[in-house]
Design a protein around this motif. Sequence first.
Motif, PDB file in Angstrom:
ATOM      1  N   ASP A 135       0.865  -1.268  -0.035  1.00  0.00           N
ATOM      2  CA  ASP A 135      -0.127   0.031   0.178  1.00  0.00           C
ATOM      3  C   ASP A 135       1.088   1.344   0.005  1.00  0.00           C
ATOM      4  OD1 ASP A 135      -2.196   1.768   0.158  1.00  0.00           O
ATOM      5  OD2 ASP A 135      -2.752   1.043   2.320  1.00  0.00           O
ATOM      6  N   LEU A 136       0.608   2.079  -0.973  1.00  0.00           N
ATOM      7  CA  LEU A 136       1.298   3.500  -1.036  1.00  0.00           C
ATOM      8  C   LEU A 136       0.570   4.765  -0.263  1.00  0.00           C
ATOM      9  CD1 LEU A 136       2.595   3.391  -4.758  1.00  0.00           C
ATOM     10  CD2 LEU A 136       3.690   2.264  -2.705  1.00  0.00           C
ATOM     11  N   VAL A 137      -0.366   4.192   0.264  1.00  0.00           N
ATOM     12  CA  VAL A 137      -1.216   5.149   0.831  1.00  0.00           C
ATOM     13  C   VAL A 137      -1.361   6.337   0.088  1.00  0.00           C
ATOM     14  CG1 VAL A 137      -1.549   6.246   3.485  1.00  0.00           C
ATOM     15  CG2 VAL A 137      -0.110   4.156   3.114  1.00  0.00           C
ATOM     16  N   SER A 190      -5.331  12.214   5.893  1.00  0.00           N
ATOM     17  CA  SER A 190      -5.791  11.624   6.877  1.00  0.00           C
ATOM     18  C   SER A 190      -6.684  10.665   6.473  1.00  0.00           C
ATOM     19  CB  SER A 190      -6.613  12.993   7.789  1.00  0.00           C
ATOM     20  OG  SER A 190      -5.908  13.701   8.410  1.00  0.00           O
ATOM     21  N   ALA A 191      -7.514  11.110   5.362  1.00  0.00           N
ATOM     22  CA  ALA A 191      -8.411   9.955   4.827  1.00  0.00           C
ATOM     23  C   ALA A 191      -7.554   8.672   4.167  1.00  0.00           C
ATOM     24  CB  ALA A 191      -9.200  10.602   3.875  1.00  0.00           C
ATOM     25  N   ALA A 192      -6.439   8.937   3.784  1.00  0.00           N
ATOM     26  CA  ALA A 192      -5.605   8.107   3.132  1.00  0.00           C
ATOM     27  C   ALA A 192      -5.249   7.139   4.155  1.00  0.00           C
ATOM     28  CB  ALA A 192      -4.405   8.673   2.295  1.00  0.00           C
ATOM     29  N   VAL A 193      -4.892   7.639   5.288  1.00  0.00           N
ATOM     30  CA  VAL A 193      -4.319   6.900   6.265  1.00  0.00           C
ATOM     31  C   VAL A 193      -5.653   5.769   6.981  1.00  0.00           C
ATOM     32  CG1 VAL A 193      -3.523   6.770   8.796  1.00  0.00           C
ATOM     33  CG2 VAL A 193      -2.552   8.222   7.094  1.00  0.00           C
ATOM     34  N   VAL A 200      -5.815   1.563   6.998  1.00  0.00           N
ATOM     35  CA  VAL A 200      -6.214   0.917   8.100  1.00  0.00           C
ATOM     36  C   VAL A 200      -7.366   0.079   7.703  1.00  0.00           C
ATOM     37  CG1 VAL A 200      -7.549   0.856  10.250  1.00  0.00           C
ATOM     38  CG2 VAL A 200      -5.715   2.615  10.128  1.00  0.00           C
ATOM     39  N   ASP A 201      -8.231   0.513   6.923  1.00  0.00           N
ATOM     40  CA  ASP A 201      -9.400  -0.369   6.463  1.00  0.00           C
ATOM     41  C   ASP A 201      -8.828  -1.416   5.307  1.00  0.00           C
ATOM     42  OD1 ASP A 201     -11.176   1.260   7.682  1.00  0.00           O
ATOM     43  OD2 ASP A 201     -11.823   2.270   5.898  1.00  0.00           O
ATOM     44  N   ILE A 202      -7.769  -1.157   4.398  1.00  0.00           N
ATOM     45  CA  ILE A 202      -7.351  -2.172   3.845  1.00  0.00           C
ATOM     46  C   ILE A 202      -6.300  -3.331   4.489  1.00  0.00           C
ATOM     47  CG2 ILE A 202      -5.443  -2.770   1.890  1.00  0.00           C
ATOM     48  CD1 ILE A 202      -6.442   0.175   0.815  1.00  0.00           C
ATOM     49  N   GLY A 258      -9.650   6.481  -5.719  1.00  0.00           N
ATOM     50  CA  GLY A 258     -10.460   6.414  -4.458  1.00  0.00           C
ATOM     51  C   GLY A 258     -10.303   5.219  -3.530  1.00  0.00           C
ATOM     52  N   GLY A 259     -10.265   5.367  -2.241  1.00  0.00           N
ATOM     53  CA  GLY A 259     -10.015   4.304  -1.415  1.00  0.00           C
ATOM     54  C   GLY A 259     -11.127   3.469  -1.370  1.00  0.00           C
TER      55      GLY A 259
END
Length: 374
Positions: free
Chosen positions: A35-37, A46-49, A53-55, A355-356
């Motif tokens: 994951d390259l976040v 913050s959303a990427a982090v 966590v979700d991934i 998108g995440g």
Amino acid sequence: MSGEDEEIRGSGETAGDGIRGTAPGTAPVPLSVLDLVTVGAGSTASAAVRTAVDIARTAERRGFHRYWVAEHHSMPGVASSSPAVLLAHLAAHTTRIRLGSGGVMLPNHAPLVIAEQFGTLEAMAPGRVDLGLGRAPGTDGATAAALRRTERLHEGADEFPRQLAELTRFLDDSFPDGHPYAKIHAVPGPVQATSPGGVQDPHRPPLWLLGSSGFSARLAGSLGLPFAFAHHFSAANTLPALDLYRASFRPSEVLSEPYALIGVAALAAESEQEARRQVMTGALSMVRLRTGRPGLVPSPEEAEAYRFNELERGFVDSWLGNVVHGTPDAVRQGLDDLAKRTGADELMITANAHGGAARLRSYELIADAYGLPA
């Protein structure tokens, strides 16, 4: 064999402990996540982090073997500049999956600092931490100079093995008497076991060497270490590097036989059209990076509206040729074919998209395609 080689080969855990995985479901080999976040346009770090966590939690729940983050710098669309910090956060949100760096760029840091950081991570998540190391800067030359506080980037063929040997000595607390660092100890680390009342921690993060060419492949083989190859951005070198690793391999206390994983760019969606739409965001992001315009990962709408010139189109076509994408069945077939063609012992999947939600959905669909537990 040099003394430095002995220092590195003679360290680590029992053969295979923490390294070899088990193929889940109908997968041909263990599956993992890189994951390259990534940070998409219109979103935040913050959303990427939170997505990371979700991934990681999804990967753990579905039976993926490990989850790695990679050190990058001065790239607005990549929020993984501090792997140790991210891994500490992820350790607090997971319980079983292996966590590691894919990798930490060793020349950017003092070996003692890395040993301390990953000793701390090992204390947080005992028996779950991998230390993958690369010798590239993970950025441009100017940024590398700023990181290292010097104009000399220390990337010669002799420098990396020396740094690796020093790091290994710190991890094992094994500098010989008379060495300038003999009384310096990485803490948390083995020295705590030799203090009054101390107890030896049974774990030490396994070392991995990462590469996109032959240098680290040969070095990893000669030292009997596991090897991770960046197929996702250096596909033309994959087979030569893996062949070199296997030909160079010498059994060690860490591994009795070669173990190589490859990073694979892959994205699954409910339809081929949607998968193509999503991976084009990564394609445009790469075009901008390669032309000196790094930025946030563009949205699908922005990628659809962008008009590639002839040179850019050629790059995109070549890049997409190495991205396994499409329906879950198509991605499964592509991953199966890649595992068979390369003989890789593990596939580490990285999803390139804006998108995440799309990236998270891709890992779920791939897990479903292989019959991994829900």
